[in-house]
Design a protein around this motif. Structure first.
Motif, PDB file in Angstrom:
ATOM      1  N   ALA A 149       0.854  -1.191   0.000  1.00 45.57           N
ATOM      2  CA  ALA A 149       0.000   0.000   0.000  1.00 45.57           C
ATOM      3  C   ALA A 149       0.885   1.235   0.000  1.00 45.57           C
ATOM      4  O   ALA A 149       1.014   1.923   0.999  1.00 45.57           O
ATOM      5  CB  ALA A 149      -0.921   0.002   1.218  1.00 45.57           C
ATOM      6  N   GLY A 150       1.481   1.512  -1.136  1.00 38.61           N
ATOM      7  CA  GLY A 150       2.372   2.665  -1.223  1.00 38.61           C
ATOM      8  C   GLY A 150       1.736   3.799  -1.990  1.00 38.61           C
ATOM      9  O   GLY A 150       0.622   4.212  -1.723  1.00 38.61           O
ATOM     10  N   LYS A 151       2.456   4.295  -2.971  1.00 39.59           N
ATOM     11  CA  LYS A 151       2.015   5.438  -3.776  1.00 39.59           C
ATOM     12  C   LYS A 151       0.795   5.083  -4.622  1.00 39.59           C
ATOM     13  O   LYS A 151       0.712   4.009  -5.194  1.00 39.59           O
ATOM     14  CB  LYS A 151       3.163   5.875  -4.676  1.00 39.59           C
ATOM     15  N   VAL A 152      -0.158   6.010  -4.702  1.00 38.33           N
ATOM     16  CA  VAL A 152      -1.296   5.817  -5.592  1.00 38.33           C
ATOM     17  C   VAL A 152      -0.817   6.024  -7.026  1.00 38.33           C
ATOM     18  O   VAL A 152       0.082   6.826  -7.288  1.00 38.33           O
ATOM     19  CB  VAL A 152      -2.435   6.803  -5.245  1.00 38.33           C
ATOM     20  N   THR A 153      -1.383   5.289  -7.965  1.00 38.32           N
ATOM     21  CA  THR A 153      -0.926   5.350  -9.352  1.00 38.32           C
ATOM     22  C   THR A 153      -2.096   5.435 -10.321  1.00 38.32           C
ATOM     23  O   THR A 153      -3.180   4.906 -10.044  1.00 38.32           O
ATOM     24  CB  THR A 153      -0.062   4.118  -9.698  1.00 38.32           C
ATOM     25  N   MET A 154      -1.877   6.096 -11.437  1.00 31.94           N
ATOM     26  CA  MET A 154      -2.907   6.216 -12.469  1.00 31.94           C
ATOM     27  C   MET A 154      -3.293   4.850 -13.044  1.00 31.94           C
ATOM     28  O   MET A 154      -4.393   4.687 -13.580  1.00 31.94           O
ATOM     29  CB  MET A 154      -2.415   7.122 -13.609  1.00 31.94           C
ATOM     30  N   ARG A 155      -2.426   3.865 -12.874  1.00 35.65           N
ATOM     31  CA  ARG A 155      -2.741   2.540 -13.390  1.00 35.65           C
ATOM     32  C   ARG A 155      -3.930   1.916 -12.647  1.00 35.65           C
ATOM     33  O   ARG A 155      -4.565   0.990 -13.154  1.00 35.65           O
ATOM     34  CB  ARG A 155      -1.523   1.616 -13.263  1.00 35.65           C
ATOM     35  N   SER A 156      -4.258   2.461 -11.478  1.00 39.44           N
ATOM     36  CA  SER A 156      -5.368   1.902 -10.705  1.00 39.44           C
ATOM     37  C   SER A 156      -6.725   2.220 -11.316  1.00 39.44           C
ATOM     38  O   SER A 156      -7.700   1.524 -11.030  1.00 39.44           O
ATOM     39  CB  SER A 156      -5.318   2.432  -9.263  1.00 39.44           C
ATOM     40  N   PHE A 157      -6.825   3.289 -12.147  1.00 42.14           N
ATOM     41  CA  PHE A 157      -8.132   3.586 -12.726  1.00 42.14           C
ATOM     42  C   PHE A 157      -8.326   3.000 -14.123  1.00 42.14           C
ATOM     43  O   PHE A 157      -9.404   3.078 -14.697  1.00 42.14           O
ATOM     44  CB  PHE A 157      -8.433   5.089 -12.731  1.00 42.14           C
ATOM     45  N   VAL A 158      -7.282   2.389 -14.683  1.00 40.76           N
ATOM     46  CA  VAL A 158      -7.373   1.874 -16.048  1.00 40.76           C
ATOM     47  C   VAL A 158      -8.475   0.819 -16.189  1.00 40.76           C
ATOM     48  O   VAL A 158      -9.181   0.765 -17.200  1.00 40.76           O
ATOM     49  CB  VAL A 158      -6.003   1.309 -16.495  1.00 40.76           C
ATOM     50  N   SER A 159      -8.651  -0.007 -15.168  1.00 36.69           N
ATOM     51  CA  SER A 159      -9.665  -1.070 -15.229  1.00 36.69           C
ATOM     52  C   SER A 159     -11.077  -0.521 -15.335  1.00 36.69           C
ATOM     53  O   SER A 159     -12.005  -1.250 -15.710  1.00 36.69           O
ATOM     54  CB  SER A 159      -9.560  -1.975 -13.996  1.00 36.69           C
ATOM     55  N   LEU A 160     -11.276   0.763 -15.003  1.00 42.41           N
ATOM     56  CA  LEU A 160     -12.600   1.371 -15.077  1.00 42.41           C
ATOM     57  C   LEU A 160     -12.878   1.981 -16.440  1.00 42.41           C
ATOM     58  O   LEU A 160     -13.983   2.470 -16.683  1.00 42.41           O
ATOM     59  CB  LEU A 160     -12.732   2.465 -14.005  1.00 42.41           C
ATOM     60  N   LEU A 161     -11.882   1.957 -17.341  1.00 44.67           N
ATOM     61  CA  LEU A 161     -11.997   2.657 -18.626  1.00 44.67           C
ATOM     62  C   LEU A 161     -12.268   1.745 -19.811  1.00 44.67           C
ATOM     63  O   LEU A 161     -12.720   2.225 -20.855  1.00 44.67           O
ATOM     64  CB  LEU A 161     -10.707   3.443 -18.902  1.00 44.67           C
ATOM     65  N   PHE A 162     -11.975   0.441 -19.686  1.00 45.14           N
ATOM     66  CA  PHE A 162     -11.997  -0.442 -20.846  1.00 45.14           C
ATOM     67  C   PHE A 162     -12.938  -1.631 -20.669  1.00 45.14           C
ATOM     68  O   PHE A 162     -12.976  -2.238 -19.604  1.00 45.14           O
ATOM     69  CB  PHE A 162     -10.590  -0.994 -21.123  1.00 45.14           C
ATOM     70  N   GLN A 163     -13.678  -1.932 -21.743  1.00 45.42           N
ATOM     71  CA  GLN A 163     -14.459  -3.165 -21.827  1.00 45.42           C
ATOM     72  C   GLN A 163     -14.098  -3.854 -23.148  1.00 45.42           C
ATOM     73  O   GLN A 163     -14.633  -3.519 -24.211  1.00 45.42           O
ATOM     74  CB  GLN A 163     -15.957  -2.864 -21.752  1.00 45.42           C
ATOM     75  N   HIS A 164     -13.168  -4.808 -23.068  1.00 41.91           N
ATOM     76  CA  HIS A 164     -12.706  -5.525 -24.255  1.00 41.91           C
ATOM     77  C   HIS A 164     -13.813  -6.406 -24.828  1.00 41.91           C
ATOM     78  O   HIS A 164     -14.801  -6.705 -24.161  1.00 41.91           O
ATOM     79  CB  HIS A 164     -11.493  -6.395 -23.895  1.00 41.91           C
ATOM     80  N   GLN A 165     -13.592  -6.876 -26.028  1.00 49.88           N
ATOM     81  CA  GLN A 165     -14.595  -7.711 -26.686  1.00 49.88           C
ATOM     82  C   GLN A 165     -14.786  -9.048 -25.977  1.00 49.88           C
ATOM     83  O   GLN A 165     -15.870  -9.623 -26.013  1.00 49.88           O
ATOM     84  CB  GLN A 165     -14.220  -7.943 -28.154  1.00 49.88           C
ATOM     85  N   ASN A 166     -13.746  -9.536 -25.292  1.00 50.92           N
ATOM     86  CA  ASN A 166     -13.894 -10.790 -24.550  1.00 50.92           C
ATOM     87  C   ASN A 166     -14.349 -10.554 -23.112  1.00 50.92           C
ATOM     88  O   ASN A 166     -14.421 -11.485 -22.315  1.00 50.92           O
ATOM     89  CB  ASN A 166     -12.575 -11.569 -24.555  1.00 50.92           C
ATOM     90  N   LEU A 167     -14.677  -9.288 -22.795  1.00 49.08           N
ATOM     91  CA  LEU A 167     -15.085  -8.933 -21.439  1.00 49.08           C
ATOM     92  C   LEU A 167     -16.492  -8.356 -21.383  1.00 49.08           C
ATOM     93  O   LEU A 167     -17.203  -8.530 -20.393  1.00 49.08           O
ATOM     94  CB  LEU A 167     -14.089  -7.920 -20.854  1.00 49.08           C
ATOM     95  N   ILE A 168     -16.925  -7.689 -22.451  1.00 50.51           N
ATOM     96  CA  ILE A 168     -18.160  -6.912 -22.435  1.00 50.51           C
ATOM     97  C   ILE A 168     -19.394  -7.759 -22.106  1.00 50.51           C
ATOM     98  O   ILE A 168     -20.369  -7.261 -21.539  1.00 50.51           O
ATOM     99  CB  ILE A 168     -18.355  -6.179 -23.791  1.00 50.51           C
ATOM    100  N   ALA A 169     -19.360  -9.041 -22.408  1.00 50.34           N
ATOM    101  CA  ALA A 169     -20.499  -9.909 -22.081  1.00 50.34           C
ATOM    102  C   ALA A 169     -20.025 -11.160 -21.336  1.00 50.34           C
ATOM    103  O   ALA A 169     -20.616 -12.232 -21.460  1.00 50.34           O
ATOM    104  CB  ALA A 169     -21.252 -10.294 -23.344  1.00 50.34           C
ATOM    105  N   ASN A 170     -18.970 -10.997 -20.541  1.00 54.16           N
ATOM    106  CA  ASN A 170     -18.393 -12.122 -19.811  1.00 54.16           C
ATOM    107  C   ASN A 170     -19.197 -12.385 -18.535  1.00 54.16           C
ATOM    108  O   ASN A 170     -19.503 -11.456 -17.790  1.00 54.16           O
ATOM    109  CB  ASN A 170     -16.936 -11.805 -19.461  1.00 54.16           C
TER     110      ASN A 170
END
Length: 651
Positions: A149-170
């Protein structure tokens, strides 16, 4: 946060550029398979400074030397570019900040001639500060491992931005890269920071509270057991022995073990007859008082530094608010009405020119103020060290005060006309008592820790933390998301036999479930791809709305969705017959084809409707990028690219 992707650009080694220009609102990129649509998500993810690349190997990677995205934040632009990951510069990136859009008209490979490659972590820190993301330590206890639990990073919000074709109806997964436990944990744990609910001071207060609670617990246990640890026993025994030795003109060496001190206490030197001449109590008192005075000066300096750092943080926050107030107070529409003389009603062109000049100057000033935007820095670690230093200085002052009080008791007895010999005899008796009390049942009246002060500090810290009201923010946000998800799902092709029901999403653990007839139904327990698609779309559009409505959110306001129509056309392509405008199925499933087309159109209409709701609620338009095979004429105005295997494509 009003931030979206303005441009995606790929440059070859020779400088040739392939680009996709985007706007806020709905953006559709349509076309055949293998034309580069799905790769756009991976390209953006790579340019958002991912530690690894998942861009498909092939024509795109063979062509590209530099991958680049341009993010528009209010009125400023962030240019982020990375060399091919097989390059020797794969651990570096380009980053620049532009205050005006003019550079877009001339943006080319030559732009990077004036830019220098920098280490990935340096670029990441710059981007994060422009996003307002500057929390260096998210631990709630200073004893916790920073790797967890160290520095906060922009990589933590990436999962909220993308819905891949193999994920959108998973049916088994909702979020991008949540198969990585640490990735999932950081996104969940850091969500309050990403949404702007808490800041660096929150975690600094948490660490202080944890440290002081532990200190209070330790004192309580010590008081309850009336036992001292080895170091404390040595210290409590050494001080009076040292005073005795000094008084009779002896020197007590340092670094004695507890056993050695016991022997010394049990075999104290006799009081010499010349003791009154050899005594050094006054000198010792003077030295101790000088030492305490120095600590008090240092404590005053430390306290001033703590105050200055805290004031700087407050002033930075106030400065940002002041800028926003200035912008809001001056952000009004210009009027083109003619200015007439109130008496003769003739146009007064001189005044009109002056007004236009003033209006133009005001508009330019507001634009510059908006470009300032967010840029935050975290001083909590420095502040925490200062507070620790202050606590150490307070403890040292109390310890020295105890020594002074013990010596002054001896001096008082001398002042009362007692001989120093008699006083030292009393001191010998006291050493024997301390020896017994310290090692068996010591008194804690002279503890260097002020219990009442410690309790008071703990209460103050609790009050400051209560001001964040984090539990209430979680509760309100979960209620908001539930209402939005339920409303959106009712407009999509969600099974009627499961309605009416309520969608729920727990922001503290990212659990999604649907409540139907008082029963919790998990995503994996639902049937039908249409249901899974409806759940994914409802959740991510709701999360987009939540991140937009939170004024201090650091999450960009865009969402990428890849091929939502696959639920209805897993192996079907559609053609529009020119001139007739009729939809033709290349399989023999005509009875269901029209209904499926209707559902695909409905997906776009639901997205457009939600964008409109967010605009009305938040005051700006978010961005939704959809990569899709389907190409419906009524959505032509939103299509940014049409790619085909035998025509134009990304590469």
């Amino acid at each position: 946060m009003n931030a979206y992707i303005k441009k995606i650009a790929l440059f070859s080694q020779s400088g040739e550029m392939r680009e996709v220009s985007l706007d806020d609102g709905l953006n559709i990129i349509t076309g055949d398979s293998k034309t580069g649509k799905s790769a756009l998500i991976e390209i953006i993810d790579y340019c958002l400074l991912s530690s690894r690349s998942t861009i498909p190997v092939g024509k795109i990677t063979d062509f590209t030397e530099i991958f680049c995205i341009i993010i528009k934040i209010s009125e400023k632009y962030l240019v982020i570019a990375r060399p091919h990951w097989k390059s020797s510069n794969r651990t570096k990136a380009y980053f620049s900040f532009e205050g005006h859009s003019d550079f877009l008209n001339y943006f080319s490979f030559e732009y990077f001639n004036n830019q220098s490659l920098r280490k990935l972590e340096e670029v990441k820190q710059d981007v994060e500060q422009h996003l307002g993301l500057a929390v260096l330590d998210t631990r709630e206890s200073s004893e916790e491992d920073k790797r967890n639990a160290g520095k906060v990073t922009m990589r933590s919000f990436v999962s909220l931005l993308f819905q891949h074709q193999n994920l959108i109806a998973n049916k088994h997964s909702l979020f991008y890269r949540f198969d990585d436990y640490q990735k999932r944990k950081k996104t969940i744990d850091q969500l309050p920071i990403l949404l702007g609910w808490v800041d660096a001071e929150y975690y600094n207060l948490k660490q202080q509270l944890d440290a002081k609670k532990k200190q209070l617990d330790a004192e309580a246990k010590r008081k309850k057991s009336l036992e001292l640890n080895k170091d404390e026993k040595i210290k409590r025994l050494r001080i009076p022995i040292e005073q005795y030795y000094t008084s009779i003109g002896y020197v007590l060496n340092t670094n004695f073990s507890l056993t050695e001190l016991k022997k010394i206490a049990q075999n104290l030197p006799a009081v010499p007859r010349s003791v009154d001449e050899d005594s050094d109590i006054k000198l010792q008192l003077s030295n101790l008082k000088d030492k305490r005075k120095r600590y008090r000066v240092e404590l005053s300096e430390t306290t001033n530094l703590i105050s200055q750092v805290s004031d700087n943080n407050t002033e930075a926050f106030s400065y940002g608010n002041a800028l926003n107030q200035i912008i809001l107070a001056n952000d009004f529409e210009n009027h083109e009405d003619k200015i007439e003389c109130p008496i003769c009603h003739h146009n007064v062109s001189e005044i009109e020119d002056t007004v236009k000049t003033i209006s133009s100057s005001r508009a330019e000033l507001i634009k510059e103020l908006k470009n300032v935007g967010k840029y935050e820095n975290d001083s909590s670690e420095h502040l925490n060290k200062l507070i620790e230093k202050s606590d150490y200085q307070k403890k040292s002052i109390r310890t020295i005060t105890i020594e002074i009080e013990n010596l002054e008791k001896s001096s008082e007895e001398i002042i009362k006309n007692q001989s120093l010999r008699e006083t030292l005899m009393h001191l010998r008796g006291r050493i024997e008592a301390i020896l017994e009390q310290t090692l068996q049942k010591p008194t804690l009246a002279q503890s260097p820790v002020d219990i009442n002060e410690l309790k008071s500090e703990i209460e103050i810290l609790k009050e400051r933390l209560a001001g964040y009201d984090l539990d209430a923010k979680y509760k309100d946000a979960e209620s908001f998301i539930s209402n939005r998800m339920t409303e959106i799902s009712e407009k999509l092709n969600f099974e009627e036999e499961l309605q009416p029901g309520v969608m729920r999403f727990d922001l503290k653990n990212f659990d999604f479930y649907y409540i139907y007839e008082s029963q919790k139904i998990r995503l994996s327990e639902m049937g039908s791809g249409a249901n899974w698609l409806a759940c994914h779309l409802s959740l991510f559009l709701s999360l987009l709305h939540l991140s937009c409505k939170e004024n201090e959110s650091c999450i960009p306001s865009f969402l990428m969705i890849d091929q939502p129509s696959q639920v209805y056309f897993p192996k079907v392509t559609k053609a529009i017959i020119e001139g007739e405008g009729q939809e033709q199925n290349k399989t023999n499933e005509e009875p269901t084809f029209d209904e499926n087309i209707k559902q695909v159109k409905n997906i776009f209409n639901v997205i457009l409707n939600e964008i409109s709701i967010i605009k009305d609620d938040c005051g700006f338009v978010p961005q939704v990028i959809v990569m899709e095979h389907a190409d419906e004429k009524e959505f032509n105005e939103y299509v940014k690219k049409r790619w085909a295997n035998d025509g134009e494509k990304l590469i």
